[in-house]
Write a protein that holds these residues in place. Structure first.
Motif, mmCIF file in Angstrom:
data_model
loop_
_atom_site.group_PDB
_atom_site.id
_atom_site.type_symbol
_atom_site.label_atom_id
_atom_site.label_comp_id
_atom_site.label_asym_id
_atom_site.label_seq_id
_atom_site.Cartn_x
_atom_site.Cartn_y
_atom_site.Cartn_z
ATOM 1 N N PHE A 278 0.821 -1.267 -0.026
ATOM 2 C CA PHE A 278 0.201 -0.084 0.094
ATOM 3 C C PHE A 278 0.748 1.172 -0.187
ATOM 4 O O PHE A 278 0.346 2.347 -0.500
ATOM 5 C CB PHE A 278 -0.804 -0.072 1.136
ATOM 6 N N CYS A 279 2.120 1.140 0.354
ATOM 7 C CA CYS A 279 2.971 2.235 0.346
ATOM 8 C C CYS A 279 3.942 2.302 -0.807
ATOM 9 O O CYS A 279 4.795 3.057 -0.947
ATOM 10 C CB CYS A 279 3.927 2.126 1.633
ATOM 11 N N ALA A 280 3.710 1.153 -1.540
ATOM 12 C CA ALA A 280 4.706 1.190 -2.876
ATOM 13 C C ALA A 280 4.409 2.429 -3.985
ATOM 14 O O ALA A 280 3.644 2.990 -3.921
ATOM 15 C CB ALA A 280 4.491 -0.012 -3.657
ATOM 16 N N ASP A 281 5.699 2.785 -4.474
ATOM 17 C CA ASP A 281 5.573 3.790 -5.719
ATOM 18 C C ASP A 281 4.735 3.215 -6.872
ATOM 19 O O ASP A 281 4.088 3.762 -7.615
ATOM 20 C CB ASP A 281 7.045 3.934 -5.882
ATOM 21 N N ALA A 282 5.215 1.873 -7.007
ATOM 22 C CA ALA A 282 4.397 1.227 -8.107
ATOM 23 C C ALA A 282 3.857 -0.270 -8.037
ATOM 24 O O ALA A 282 4.676 -0.951 -7.184
ATOM 25 C CB ALA A 282 5.112 1.238 -9.374
ATOM 26 N N TYR A 283 2.585 -0.705 -8.168
ATOM 27 C CA TYR A 283 2.248 -1.919 -8.055
ATOM 28 C C TYR A 283 1.833 -2.286 -9.275
ATOM 29 O O TYR A 283 1.131 -1.798 -10.209
ATOM 30 C CB TYR A 283 1.116 -2.056 -6.985
ATOM 31 N N ALA B 208 -4.816 -3.579 -3.427
ATOM 32 C CA ALA B 208 -3.795 -2.701 -3.886
ATOM 33 C C ALA B 208 -4.178 -1.905 -5.143
ATOM 34 O O ALA B 208 -3.878 -0.751 -5.417
ATOM 35 C CB ALA B 208 -2.341 -3.322 -3.986
ATOM 36 N N MET B 209 -5.092 -2.684 -6.037
ATOM 37 C CA MET B 209 -5.321 -2.054 -7.253
ATOM 38 C C MET B 209 -6.407 -0.793 -6.920
ATOM 39 O O MET B 209 -6.524 0.121 -7.737
ATOM 40 C CB MET B 209 -6.148 -3.054 -8.084
ATOM 41 N N LEU B 210 -7.187 -1.013 -5.818
ATOM 42 C CA LEU B 210 -8.156 0.084 -5.720
ATOM 43 C C LEU B 210 -7.584 1.177 -4.877
ATOM 44 O O LEU B 210 -8.167 2.341 -5.433
ATOM 45 C CB LEU B 210 -9.414 -0.621 -4.746
ATOM 46 N N PHE B 211 -6.806 1.050 -4.009
ATOM 47 C CA PHE B 211 -6.295 2.248 -3.310
ATOM 48 C C PHE B 211 -4.849 1.880 -2.532
ATOM 49 O O PHE B 211 -4.682 0.486 -2.138
ATOM 50 C CB PHE B 211 -7.172 2.551 -2.197
ATOM 51 N N GLY B 212 -3.924 2.794 -2.659
ATOM 52 C CA GLY B 212 -2.802 2.627 -1.635
ATOM 53 C C GLY B 212 -1.432 3.031 -2.576
ATOM 54 O O GLY B 212 -1.059 4.171 -2.630
ATOM 55 N N PRO B 213 -0.908 1.999 -3.331
ATOM 56 C CA PRO B 213 0.014 2.440 -4.385
ATOM 57 C C PRO B 213 0.050 3.648 -5.205
ATOM 58 O O PRO B 213 -1.203 3.874 -5.750
ATOM 59 C CB PRO B 213 0.409 1.048 -5.224
ATOM 60 N N LYS B 214 1.023 4.300 -5.196
ATOM 61 C CA LYS B 214 1.014 5.732 -6.063
ATOM 62 C C LYS B 214 0.685 5.390 -7.476
ATOM 63 O O LYS B 214 -0.124 6.226 -8.293
ATOM 64 C CB LYS B 214 2.226 6.566 -6.187
ATOM 65 N N SER B 215 1.136 4.439 -8.095
ATOM 66 C CA SER B 215 1.005 3.925 -9.585
ATOM 67 C C SER B 215 0.473 2.279 -9.346
ATOM 68 O O SER B 215 1.086 1.655 -8.794
ATOM 69 C CB SER B 215 2.092 4.111 -10.326
ATOM 70 N N VAL B 216 -0.348 2.037 -10.290
ATOM 71 C CA VAL B 216 -0.758 0.708 -10.668
ATOM 72 C C VAL B 216 -0.519 0.264 -12.238
ATOM 73 O O VAL B 216 -1.247 1.048 -12.725
ATOM 74 C CB VAL B 216 -2.250 0.382 -10.297
ATOM 75 N N ILE B 217 0.227 -0.571 -12.455
ATOM 76 C CA ILE B 217 0.334 -0.936 -13.813
ATOM 77 C C ILE B 217 -0.056 -2.142 -14.296
ATOM 78 O O ILE B 217 0.447 -3.293 -13.386
ATOM 79 C CB ILE B 217 2.154 -0.767 -13.902
ATOM 80 N N GLY C 96 -8.363 -14.336 -4.206
ATOM 81 C CA GLY C 96 -8.625 -15.146 -2.851
ATOM 82 C C GLY C 96 -8.101 -14.494 -1.724
ATOM 83 O O GLY C 96 -8.866 -14.219 -0.956
ATOM 84 N N ASN C 97 -6.964 -13.916 -1.503
ATOM 85 C CA ASN C 97 -6.294 -13.403 -0.310
ATOM 86 C C ASN C 97 -6.980 -11.983 -0.457
ATOM 87 O O ASN C 97 -6.961 -11.213 0.380
ATOM 88 C CB ASN C 97 -4.984 -13.279 -0.288
ATOM 89 N N CYS C 98 -7.244 -11.470 -1.235
ATOM 90 C CA CYS C 98 -7.701 -10.010 -1.935
ATOM 91 C C CYS C 98 -6.633 -9.118 -1.731
ATOM 92 O O CYS C 98 -6.992 -7.669 -1.698
ATOM 93 C CB CYS C 98 -8.894 -9.561 -1.046
ATOM 94 N N ASN C 99 -5.537 -9.382 -1.466
ATOM 95 C CA ASN C 99 -4.340 -8.278 -1.203
ATOM 96 C C ASN C 99 -4.227 -7.652 -3.007
ATOM 97 O O ASN C 99 -3.996 -6.428 -2.840
ATOM 98 C CB ASN C 99 -3.033 -8.983 -1.058
#
Length: 223
Positions: free
Chosen positions: A95-100, A125-134, A118-121
């Motif tokens: 959730f604190c990553a620059d990019a996911y 992370a796609m929904l909220f947290g990382p500054k960028s999602v690729i 399954g785990n929903c992690n």
């Protein structure tokens, strides 16, 4: 691929790219996996904290090799010797990553990202947290609408992933979900079931515009 089929594929990709952009996501077409890697590298900066969800697509593309190149502070949950407790820690650090980085179970021609976890992690992370999602996805992930996205999950993505993960589920033994003709969430009751958290990303608010970046690849990748 036959040139005529390729033209049709590229039309669908361009239609989907335009829809994703309209919905506030950055989207582009990479004809080959090599060009997809190059685009991912452009999105990342050396030294950034990066991590990823479990993804056959990222492996097949060679993007996992890029992440493990030493150029980035890569939170690698699959690194040798990583304990279950460390994996859980990485899930939260994401959730604190620059990019996911991740793929998607299906992408509709209306510009929606459909994912089940399954785990929903990953979906979290796609929904909220990382500054960028690729998001990197082969053209085979493109579907007409959410109804087709659910069918794709039940007949392709979930069975293949359950086999890959050695899960004792109905779909791993039969090749399709027990609830293939039922509702979105209907399925088996196995404790090994990987279909738990369902998400649809259909729009990014203006302040998050471009946070999600989608690279559609002109090759068949992943499940």
């Amino acid at each position: 691929m036959d040139d005529n089929k390729k033209q049709i594929m590229e039309m669908r990709i361009q239609k989907t790219v335009a829809a994703l952009q309209k919905n506030g996501m950055e989207a582009m077409y990479a004809p080959t996996r090599k060009e997809a890697i190059e685009q991912v590298a452009e999105y990342l900066e050396e030294g950034q904290m990066v991590t990823c969800g479990g993804s056959v697509t990222l492996e097949e593309c060679g993007i996992m090799n890029l992440l493990r190149s030493g150029l980035y502070d890569f939170l690698d949950r699959s690194a040798p010797g990583t304990t279950p407790d460390k994996v859980e820690e990485i899930y939260r650090m994401a959730f604190c990553a620059d990019a996911y980085l991740t793929s998607s179970n299906a992408i509709t021609e209306q510009g929606e990202l459909f994912n089940v976890d399954g785990n929903c992690n990953r979906v979290a992370a796609m929904l909220f947290g990382p500054k960028s999602v690729i998001v990197v996805a082969g053209y085979n992930k493109i579907v007409a609408d959410l109804e087709e996205a659910v069918l794709r999950l039940k007949k392709t993505a979930a069975p293949a992933n359950c086999i890959r993960l050695n899960r004792d589920t109905y779909c791993a033994h039969t090749g399709e979900c027990k609830g293939v003709c039922g509702s979105m969430t209907e399925g088996c009751s196995s404790p090994d079931r990987i279909c738990a958290g369902y998400t649809i990303i259909g729009h990014q608010q203006p302040k998050y515009k471009g946070r999600i970046k989608v690279i559609l690849v002109g090759e068949e990748l992943g499940y």
